[in-house]
Scaffold this motif. Structure first.
Motif, PDB file in Angstrom:
ATOM      1  N   VAL A 285       0.859  -1.187   0.000  1.00  0.00           N
ATOM      2  CA  VAL A 285       0.000   0.000   0.000  1.00  0.00           C
ATOM      3  C   VAL A 285       0.894   1.236   0.000  1.00  0.00           C
ATOM      4  CG1 VAL A 285      -1.809   1.264   1.207  1.00  0.00           C
ATOM      5  CG2 VAL A 285      -1.788  -1.245   1.255  1.00  0.00           C
ATOM      6  N   TYR A 286       0.794   2.007  -1.059  1.00  0.00           N
ATOM      7  CA  TYR A 286       1.623   3.207  -1.190  1.00  0.00           C
ATOM      8  C   TYR A 286       0.889   4.385  -0.549  1.00  0.00           C
ATOM      9  CZ  TYR A 286       4.854   6.550  -3.332  1.00  0.00           C
ATOM     10  OH  TYR A 286       5.803   7.527  -3.541  1.00  0.00           O
ATOM     11  N   GLY A 287       1.576   5.046   0.391  1.00  0.00           N
ATOM     12  CA  GLY A 287       0.969   6.181   1.065  1.00  0.00           C
ATOM     13  C   GLY A 287       0.075   5.759   2.206  1.00  0.00           C
ATOM     14  N   ALA A 288       0.662   5.181   3.241  1.00  0.00           N
ATOM     15  CA  ALA A 288      -0.108   4.724   4.403  1.00  0.00           C
ATOM     16  C   ALA A 288       0.804   4.679   5.614  1.00  0.00           C
ATOM     17  CB  ALA A 288      -0.712   3.350   4.140  1.00  0.00           C
ATOM     18  N   LYS A 289       0.211   4.537   6.775  1.00  0.00           N
ATOM     19  CA  LYS A 289       1.002   4.332   7.991  1.00  0.00           C
ATOM     20  C   LYS A 289       0.249   3.369   8.904  1.00  0.00           C
ATOM     21  CE  LYS A 289      -0.713   8.087  10.969  1.00  0.00           C
ATOM     22  NZ  LYS A 289      -0.325   9.235  11.807  1.00  0.00           N
ATOM     23  N   PHE A 290       1.001   2.537   9.597  1.00  0.00           N
ATOM     24  CA  PHE A 290       0.392   1.601  10.536  1.00  0.00           C
ATOM     25  C   PHE A 290      -0.131   2.357  11.753  1.00  0.00           C
ATOM     26  CE2 PHE A 290       3.275  -1.644   8.534  1.00  0.00           C
ATOM     27  CZ  PHE A 290       2.260  -2.453   8.043  1.00  0.00           C
ATOM     28  N   LEU A 291      -1.276   1.909  12.258  1.00  0.00           N
ATOM     29  CA  LEU A 291      -1.851   2.486  13.459  1.00  0.00           C
ATOM     30  C   LEU A 291      -1.386   1.707  14.683  1.00  0.00           C
ATOM     31  CD1 LEU A 291      -5.497   3.215  12.260  1.00  0.00           C
ATOM     32  CD2 LEU A 291      -3.512   4.745  12.265  1.00  0.00           C
ATOM     33  N   GLN A 292      -1.393   2.377  15.809  1.00  0.00           N
ATOM     34  CA  GLN A 292      -0.937   1.768  17.055  1.00  0.00           C
ATOM     35  C   GLN A 292      -1.771   0.535  17.371  1.00  0.00           C
ATOM     36  OE1 GLN A 292       1.682   3.090  18.463  1.00  0.00           O
ATOM     37  NE2 GLN A 292       1.864   1.896  20.336  1.00  0.00           N
ATOM     38  N   MET A 293      -1.102  -0.546  17.775  1.00  0.00           N
ATOM     39  CA  MET A 293      -1.817  -1.778  18.080  1.00  0.00           C
ATOM     40  C   MET A 293      -1.649  -2.222  19.537  1.00  0.00           C
ATOM     41  SD  MET A 293       0.509  -4.640  16.091  1.00  0.00           S
ATOM     42  CE  MET A 293      -0.422  -5.995  16.762  1.00  0.00           C
ATOM     43  N   PHE A 294      -0.984  -1.409  20.370  1.00  0.00           N
ATOM     44  CA  PHE A 294      -0.911  -1.758  21.788  1.00  0.00           C
ATOM     45  C   PHE A 294      -1.131  -0.507  22.629  1.00  0.00           C
ATOM     46  CE2 PHE A 294       3.430  -1.113  20.277  1.00  0.00           C
ATOM     47  CZ  PHE A 294       3.938  -0.183  21.192  1.00  0.00           C
ATOM     48  N   GLU A 295      -1.582  -0.746  23.859  1.00  0.00           N
ATOM     49  CA  GLU A 295      -1.913   0.333  24.780  1.00  0.00           C
ATOM     50  C   GLU A 295      -1.804  -0.199  26.202  1.00  0.00           C
ATOM     51  OE1 GLU A 295      -5.933   1.387  23.958  1.00  0.00           O
ATOM     52  OE2 GLU A 295      -6.711  -0.621  24.375  1.00  0.00           O
ATOM     53  N   HIS A 296      -1.872   0.702  27.177  1.00  0.00           N
ATOM     54  CA  HIS A 296      -1.839   0.252  28.569  1.00  0.00           C
ATOM     55  C   HIS A 296      -3.232  -0.207  28.995  1.00  0.00           C
ATOM     56  CE1 HIS A 296      -3.927   3.841  30.035  1.00  0.00           C
ATOM     57  NE2 HIS A 296      -3.111   4.574  29.263  1.00  0.00           N
ATOM     58  N   SER A 297      -3.277  -1.083  29.978  1.00  0.00           N
ATOM     59  CA  SER A 297      -4.547  -1.594  30.487  1.00  0.00           C
ATOM     60  C   SER A 297      -5.271  -0.501  31.265  1.00  0.00           C
ATOM     61  CB  SER A 297      -4.302  -2.813  31.381  1.00  0.00           C
ATOM     62  OG  SER A 297      -3.482  -2.468  32.489  1.00  0.00           O
ATOM     63  N   ASN A 298      -6.516  -0.774  31.608  1.00  0.00           N
ATOM     64  CA  ASN A 298      -7.326   0.219  32.315  1.00  0.00           C
ATOM     65  C   ASN A 298      -6.713   0.624  33.651  1.00  0.00           C
ATOM     66  OD1 ASN A 298      -9.216   0.277  30.250  1.00  0.00           O
ATOM     67  ND2 ASN A 298     -10.442  -1.362  31.169  1.00  0.00           N
ATOM     68  N   ASP A 299      -6.097  -0.343  34.341  1.00  0.00           N
ATOM     69  CA  ASP A 299      -5.477  -0.015  35.630  1.00  0.00           C
ATOM     70  C   ASP A 299      -4.019   0.392  35.495  1.00  0.00           C
ATOM     71  OD1 ASP A 299      -4.384  -2.408  34.939  1.00  0.00           O
ATOM     72  OD2 ASP A 299      -5.072  -3.505  36.706  1.00  0.00           O
ATOM     73  N   ASN A 300      -3.565   0.490  34.231  1.00  0.00           N
ATOM     74  CA  ASN A 300      -2.209   0.966  33.942  1.00  0.00           C
ATOM     75  C   ASN A 300      -1.125   0.065  34.527  1.00  0.00           C
ATOM     76  OD1 ASN A 300      -0.668   2.833  32.542  1.00  0.00           O
ATOM     77  ND2 ASN A 300      -0.323   4.129  34.339  1.00  0.00           N
ATOM     78  N   THR A 301      -1.423  -1.240  34.623  1.00  0.00           N
ATOM     79  CA  THR A 301      -0.436  -2.169  35.160  1.00  0.00           C
ATOM     80  C   THR A 301       0.127  -3.120  34.109  1.00  0.00           C
ATOM     81  OG1 THR A 301      -2.180  -3.751  35.760  1.00  0.00           O
ATOM     82  CG2 THR A 301      -1.522  -2.122  37.433  1.00  0.00           C
ATOM     83  N   LYS A 302      -0.504  -3.162  32.924  1.00  0.00           N
ATOM     84  CA  LYS A 302      -0.037  -4.050  31.865  1.00  0.00           C
ATOM     85  C   LYS A 302      -0.115  -3.343  30.521  1.00  0.00           C
ATOM     86  CE  LYS A 302      -1.174  -8.591  33.811  1.00  0.00           C
ATOM     87  NZ  LYS A 302      -1.910  -9.866  33.578  1.00  0.00           N
ATOM     88  N   THR A 303       0.626  -3.899  29.567  1.00  0.00           N
ATOM     89  CA  THR A 303       0.526  -3.434  28.185  1.00  0.00           C
ATOM     90  C   THR A 303      -0.329  -4.428  27.413  1.00  0.00           C
ATOM     91  OG1 THR A 303       2.713  -2.411  28.285  1.00  0.00           O
ATOM     92  CG2 THR A 303       1.797  -2.825  26.097  1.00  0.00           C
ATOM     93  N   VAL A 304      -1.349  -3.929  26.747  1.00  0.00           N
ATOM     94  CA  VAL A 304      -2.278  -4.771  25.996  1.00  0.00           C
ATOM     95  C   VAL A 304      -1.985  -4.614  24.509  1.00  0.00           C
ATOM     96  CG1 VAL A 304      -4.696  -5.266  25.488  1.00  0.00           C
ATOM     97  CG2 VAL A 304      -4.030  -4.475  27.783  1.00  0.00           C
ATOM     98  N   ILE A 305      -1.730  -5.730  23.841  1.00  0.00           N
ATOM     99  CA  ILE A 305      -1.477  -5.699  22.402  1.00  0.00           C
ATOM    100  C   ILE A 305      -2.660  -6.337  21.675  1.00  0.00           C
ATOM    101  CG2 ILE A 305      -0.126  -7.845  22.527  1.00  0.00           C
ATOM    102  CD1 ILE A 305       1.503  -6.737  20.123  1.00  0.00           C
ATOM    103  N   HIS A 306      -3.166  -5.656  20.676  1.00  0.00           N
ATOM    104  CA  HIS A 306      -4.325  -6.122  19.914  1.00  0.00           C
ATOM    105  C   HIS A 306      -3.835  -6.749  18.604  1.00  0.00           C
ATOM    106  CE1 HIS A 306      -7.133  -3.975  22.588  1.00  0.00           C
ATOM    107  NE2 HIS A 306      -6.216  -3.026  22.600  1.00  0.00           N
ATOM    108  N   ILE A 307      -3.766  -8.076  18.582  1.00  0.00           N
ATOM    109  CA  ILE A 307      -3.252  -8.776  17.406  1.00  0.00           C
ATOM    110  C   ILE A 307      -4.150  -8.553  16.192  1.00  0.00           C
ATOM    111  CG2 ILE A 307      -2.574 -11.021  16.493  1.00  0.00           C
ATOM    112  CD1 ILE A 307      -0.770  -9.988  18.706  1.00  0.00           C
ATOM    113  N   ASP A 308      -5.452  -8.342  16.427  1.00  0.00           N
ATOM    114  CA  ASP A 308      -6.362  -8.132  15.313  1.00  0.00           C
ATOM    115  C   ASP A 308      -6.127  -6.788  14.613  1.00  0.00           C
ATOM    116  OD1 ASP A 308      -7.221  -6.844  17.615  1.00  0.00           O
ATOM    117  OD2 ASP A 308      -9.334  -6.934  17.050  1.00  0.00           O
ATOM    118  N   LYS A 309      -5.306  -5.932  15.204  1.00  0.00           N
ATOM    119  CA  LYS A 309      -4.985  -4.644  14.590  1.00  0.00           C
ATOM    120  C   LYS A 309      -3.630  -4.658  13.889  1.00  0.00           C
ATOM    121  CE  LYS A 309      -7.662  -1.919  17.930  1.00  0.00           C
ATOM    122  NZ  LYS A 309      -7.613  -0.804  18.909  1.00  0.00           N
ATOM    123  N   LEU A 310      -3.089  -5.853  13.678  1.00  0.00           N
ATOM    124  CA  LEU A 310      -1.747  -5.970  13.095  1.00  0.00           C
ATOM    125  C   LEU A 310      -1.650  -5.291  11.737  1.00  0.00           C
ATOM    126  CD1 LEU A 310       1.106  -7.219  13.313  1.00  0.00           C
ATOM    127  CD2 LEU A 310       0.181  -9.286  12.245  1.00  0.00           C
TER     128      LEU A 310
END
Length: 318
Positions: A285-310
């Motif tokens: 795909v010419y002219g695109a950028k990947f979107l973030q696929m991980f974030e911190h959990s609600n309690d900010n104690t873990k990093t959550v990675i969303h494989i479906d957003k790969l």
């Protein structure tokens, strides 16, 4: 593949890919999306071309289970037919009023013998029937030993549990642009010392003859210490890159293929695992950028990675 018309100087090539250079003898892509070589082997009998052990280890789980159940049913059907044609009167304990019921009881006696369960409700009578039952019991022992070995091999086989993005992208990068491919580990495995290699496969006209040429694509980082989140493979398209000055129309109209090789050390198996894939130009795909696929959990104690957003990306102007 189409002729690589762009003339470039001092572009290094890779002569150790294992693929041939005669473009006239090649058809389609070099690697399938699953990493298998796009090769069809001929010139030998069918059964000589196949390693059944490797085939059964690589089969999807549902196909492997279907084969196991299918073979079990078929073998018992064969032995039940033998018992039936010899005469079910040689099987003590069978009480049936119809031929179908006689065959069914012979089949279940076969299943009990094959699995060495032996309930004792039915027993063979006479030398021939006993010999067949003994042969079937031996076949059952060998068959289950083979099935157990295959099951263990499937579970214990080191495998790179990695997923690649469906598309590669051409994205803005450090004032220019770059080829990017994203990969992530999707199982609860620990992969360390990951190393990646990208190669561009093109057809080049040399002295009036089309030949396959392979160009290594330098990566911003070709190794990382641990593959715990996603890893974006970045090839900065500079003047030294074979993709320099390639436009959106070039990727749409010309034919090329990006070969991806990745290996990492799996701590659980204490072994190196490897995976391959490829992207033809139409999958870039010419002219695109990947979107973030991980974030911190609600309690900010873990990093959550969303494989479906790969493969999640958005269009942007370059």
């Amino acid at each position: 593949m189409k002729v690589f018309k762009k003339e470039k100087k001092n572009i290094k090539t890779d002569n150790q890919t294992g693929f041939g250079t005669n473009a006239a003898n090649y058809g389609g892509r070099f690697l399938d999306k699953n990493g298998a070589a796009n090769i069809e082997k001929r010139g030998l009998p069918f059964f000589d071309q196949i390693s059944w052990f490797h085939t059964l280890l690589r089969l999807p789980a549902w196909k492997f289970q279907m084969i196991i159940f299918g073979v079990f049913i078929l073998i018992n059907f064969i032995f039940a037919s033998i018992y039936y044609f010899i005469g079910v009167e040689h099987l003590n304990g069978i009480v049936a009023s119809s031929e179908i019921e006689k065959f069914a009881q012979a089949y279940f006696f076969s299943a009990q013998t094959f699995t060495t369960v032996g309930y004792g409700h039915i027993s063979p009578q006479g030398f021939l029937t006993s010999a067949i039952a003994a042969t079937e019991a031996l076949s059952g022992l060998l068959g289950f030993a083979l099935a157990t070995g295959l099951l263990y091999g499937r579970f214990s086989k080191p495998k790179a549990h990695l997923k690649f993005s469906e598309n590669a992208i051409i994205a803005p990068f450090q004032g220019g642009k770059a080829l990017m491919i994203r990969v992530a580990s999707y199982k609860n495995t620990n992969l360390t010392d990951a190393e990646a290699k990208l190669t561009l496969a093109m057809t080049v006209e040399e002295n009036g003859v089309n030949v396959n040429r392979f160009f290594p694509l330098d990566l911003e980082y070709n190794t990382i210490n641990a593959l715990t989140l996603s890893w974006t493979l970045v090839h900065h398209i500079t003047e030294e890159s074979p993709l320099y000055e390639y436009t959106k129309e070039d990727f749409a109209n010309e034919k090329g293929e990006i070969l991806v090789f990745l290996k990492a050390f799996d701590e659980m198996f204490s072994n190196t695992v490897a995976i391959r894939t490829s992207y033809i130009f139409k999958e870039i795909v010419y002219g695109a950028k990947f979107l973030q696929m991980f974030e911190h959990s609600n309690d900010n104690t873990k990093t959550v990675i969303h494989i479906d957003k790969l493969n999640l990306h958005e269009r942007i102007e370059i």
